[in-house]
Write a protein that holds these residues in place. Sequence first.
Motif, PDB file in Angstrom:
ATOM      1  N   ARG A  37       0.804  -1.234   0.000  1.00 51.49           N
ATOM      2  CA  ARG A  37       0.000   0.000   0.000  1.00 51.49           C
ATOM      3  C   ARG A  37       0.831   1.276   0.000  1.00 51.49           C
ATOM      4  NH1 ARG A  37      -3.708  -0.388   4.765  1.00 51.49           N
ATOM      5  NH2 ARG A  37      -4.437   1.582   3.950  1.00 51.49           N
ATOM      6  N   LYS A  38       2.130   1.186  -0.240  1.00 48.20           N
ATOM      7  CA  LYS A  38       2.982   2.361  -0.319  1.00 48.20           C
ATOM      8  C   LYS A  38       3.498   2.477  -1.750  1.00 48.20           C
ATOM      9  CE  LYS A  38       6.744   4.780   1.881  1.00 48.20           C
ATOM     10  NZ  LYS A  38       7.855   4.768   2.823  1.00 48.20           N
ATOM     11  N   VAL A  39       3.608   3.727  -2.222  1.00 47.02           N
ATOM     12  CA  VAL A  39       4.042   3.983  -3.598  1.00 47.02           C
ATOM     13  C   VAL A  39       5.538   4.285  -3.604  1.00 47.02           C
ATOM     14  CG1 VAL A  39       3.707   5.428  -5.642  1.00 47.02           C
ATOM     15  CG2 VAL A  39       1.763   4.912  -4.148  1.00 47.02           C
ATOM     16  N   ASP A 108     -10.285  -0.081   1.792  1.00 50.07           N
ATOM     17  CA  ASP A 108     -10.689  -0.332   0.403  1.00 50.07           C
ATOM     18  C   ASP A 108     -11.306   0.908  -0.241  1.00 50.07           C
ATOM     19  OD1 ASP A 108      -9.830  -2.937   0.703  1.00 50.07           O
ATOM     20  OD2 ASP A 108     -11.848  -3.762   0.981  1.00 50.07           O
ATOM     21  N   TYR A 109     -11.632   1.910   0.559  1.00 52.11           N
ATOM     22  CA  TYR A 109     -12.328   3.087   0.063  1.00 52.11           C
ATOM     23  C   TYR A 109     -11.569   4.399   0.294  1.00 52.11           C
ATOM     24  CZ  TYR A 109     -16.069  -0.197  -0.471  1.00 52.11           C
ATOM     25  OH  TYR A 109     -16.789  -1.278  -0.863  1.00 52.11           O
ATOM     26  N   ILE A 110     -10.856   4.483   1.401  1.00 55.05           N
ATOM     27  CA  ILE A 110     -10.135   5.718   1.724  1.00 55.05           C
ATOM     28  C   ILE A 110      -8.652   5.476   1.477  1.00 55.05           C
ATOM     29  CG2 ILE A 110      -9.613   7.410   3.509  1.00 55.05           C
ATOM     30  CD1 ILE A 110     -12.303   6.636   4.838  1.00 55.05           C
ATOM     31  N   ALA A 111      -8.118   6.147   0.465  1.00 57.92           N
ATOM     32  CA  ALA A 111      -6.717   5.948   0.077  1.00 57.92           C
ATOM     33  C   ALA A 111      -5.954   7.265   0.176  1.00 57.92           C
ATOM     34  CB  ALA A 111      -6.642   5.417  -1.354  1.00 57.92           C
ATOM     35  N   PHE A 112      -4.907   7.235   0.947  1.00 56.33           N
ATOM     36  CA  PHE A 112      -4.008   8.385   1.032  1.00 56.33           C
ATOM     37  C   PHE A 112      -2.710   8.000   0.334  1.00 56.33           C
ATOM     38  CE2 PHE A 112      -6.671   8.903   4.876  1.00 56.33           C
ATOM     39  CZ  PHE A 112      -7.204  10.153   4.590  1.00 56.33           C
ATOM     40  N   ASP A 113      -2.606   8.346  -0.935  1.00 55.62           N
ATOM     41  CA  ASP A 113      -1.391   7.999  -1.672  1.00 55.62           C
ATOM     42  C   ASP A 113      -0.819   9.163  -2.484  1.00 55.62           C
ATOM     43  OD1 ASP A 113      -3.317   8.126  -3.632  1.00 55.62           O
ATOM     44  OD2 ASP A 113      -3.122   6.040  -4.256  1.00 55.62           O
ATOM     45  N   ARG A 114      -1.508  10.274  -2.475  1.00 52.63           N
ATOM     46  CA  ARG A 114      -1.012  11.419  -3.253  1.00 52.63           C
ATOM     47  C   ARG A 114       0.151  12.121  -2.557  1.00 52.63           C
ATOM     48  NH1 ARG A 114      -7.124  13.100  -4.509  1.00 52.63           N
ATOM     49  NH2 ARG A 114      -7.529  11.552  -6.127  1.00 52.63           N
ATOM     50  N   GLU A 115       0.375  11.785  -1.304  1.00 52.59           N
ATOM     51  CA  GLU A 115       1.509  12.356  -0.574  1.00 52.59           C
ATOM     52  C   GLU A 115       2.841  11.951  -1.199  1.00 52.59           C
ATOM     53  OE1 GLU A 115       2.249   9.388   3.078  1.00 52.59           O
ATOM     54  OE2 GLU A 115       0.147   9.882   2.710  1.00 52.59           O
ATOM     55  N   ILE A 126      -1.981  18.592   1.206  1.00 50.19           N
ATOM     56  CA  ILE A 126      -3.026  18.666   2.241  1.00 50.19           C
ATOM     57  C   ILE A 126      -4.407  18.685   1.581  1.00 50.19           C
ATOM     58  CG2 ILE A 126      -4.028  20.147   4.046  1.00 50.19           C
ATOM     59  CD1 ILE A 126      -1.557  18.753   4.991  1.00 50.19           C
ATOM     60  N   ASN A 127      -4.556  19.475   0.518  1.00 50.60           N
ATOM     61  CA  ASN A 127      -5.836  19.519  -0.199  1.00 50.60           C
ATOM     62  C   ASN A 127      -6.177  18.156  -0.796  1.00 50.60           C
ATOM     63  OD1 ASN A 127      -6.286  22.207   0.409  1.00 50.60           O
ATOM     64  ND2 ASN A 127      -5.433  22.961  -1.509  1.00 50.60           N
ATOM     65  N   CYS A 128      -5.179  17.475  -1.338  1.00 49.65           N
ATOM     66  CA  CYS A 128      -5.410  16.139  -1.898  1.00 49.65           C
ATOM     67  C   CYS A 128      -5.816  15.151  -0.807  1.00 49.65           C
ATOM     68  CB  CYS A 128      -4.171  15.636  -2.628  1.00 49.65           C
ATOM     69  SG  CYS A 128      -3.963  16.350  -4.266  1.00 49.65           S
ATOM     70  N   ALA A 129      -5.208  15.276   0.367  1.00 53.94           N
ATOM     71  CA  ALA A 129      -5.578  14.397   1.484  1.00 53.94           C
ATOM     72  C   ALA A 129      -7.042  14.629   1.870  1.00 53.94           C
ATOM     73  CB  ALA A 129      -4.651  14.629   2.669  1.00 53.94           C
ATOM     74  N   ASN A 135     -14.021  11.950  -0.421  1.00 52.15           N
ATOM     75  CA  ASN A 135     -14.590  11.073  -1.447  1.00 52.15           C
ATOM     76  C   ASN A 135     -14.533   9.609  -1.028  1.00 52.15           C
ATOM     77  OD1 ASN A 135     -15.502  12.676  -3.845  1.00 52.15           O
ATOM     78  ND2 ASN A 135     -13.475  13.543  -3.513  1.00 52.15           N
ATOM     79  N   GLY A 136     -13.429   9.212  -0.405  1.00 52.79           N
ATOM     80  CA  GLY A 136     -13.325   7.847   0.095  1.00 52.79           C
ATOM     81  C   GLY A 136     -14.330   7.573   1.195  1.00 52.79           C
ATOM     82  N   LEU A 137     -14.508   8.561   2.081  1.00 51.63           N
ATOM     83  CA  LEU A 137     -15.472   8.409   3.165  1.00 51.63           C
ATOM     84  C   LEU A 137     -16.874   8.176   2.619  1.00 51.63           C
ATOM     85  CD1 LEU A 137     -16.349   8.555   6.165  1.00 51.63           C
ATOM     86  CD2 LEU A 137     -16.565  11.049   5.845  1.00 51.63           C
ATOM     87  N   PHE A 138     -17.279   8.963   1.637  1.00 52.33           N
ATOM     88  CA  PHE A 138     -18.639   8.805   1.123  1.00 52.33           C
ATOM     89  C   PHE A 138     -18.811   7.493   0.357  1.00 52.33           C
ATOM     90  CE2 PHE A 138     -18.720  13.378   2.082  1.00 52.33           C
ATOM     91  CZ  PHE A 138     -19.790  13.352   2.955  1.00 52.33           C
TER      92      PHE A 138
END
Length: 195
Positions: A37-39, A108-115, A126-129, A135-138
């Motif tokens: 799960r890390k880029v 499976d829905y909330i992904a933080f990878d733009r960092e 921060i805005n991407c997070a 969007n992942g939450l919804f």
Amino acid sequence: MTTELEALLAKMKSLENELIEELQKQEKIFSYEIRKRKVYFEENAIIRDKEYIKTLYLYLRDAPIKHIVSAPFIWSCLIPALLLDAFCSLYQWTCFPIYGIPKVRRQDYIAFDREYLNYLNFIEKINCAYCSYMNGLFAYLQEIAGRTEQFWCPIKHARRIKNLHSRYYKFFNYGNAAEYRSKVAMIRRDFSDLE
């Protein structure tokens, strides 16, 4: 469910899989890979991408004033979202085992990878997070609600609705009372397609 409807759903699933495969080809094009799960970017990609970073000074200087003024309104939505997240997560952790519904995995829905994108500055990250979370939450909440609806009221709507959740295809046709009464107990337990 009609054979034609089943065929269309199978086509949709096939196209969705093709889309995922096509998106995964981007890893090679943009020189990155995902491990646990890390880029990880190749060194040449990191160097190349850093050439495109916009300094905080230039980013703020170029930002339209209306964007700066509206930012607190956008960010104020985070508080109710966090509360909604907490309450719905508590609901599924408490109730889903009682009903025999598989829990929704938030990862499976909330992904933080733009960092990991080296061409984004701190504010953009921060805005991407924020956007990733919201969007992942919804999507996560929609899946919790969809599984709940499958258990309590698995009936399609008479009206056409814009966005169908992942469980909707299992629902009974609107107005089909005989099938609903004879098979509702079975549909309430039919989560076999979930991983």
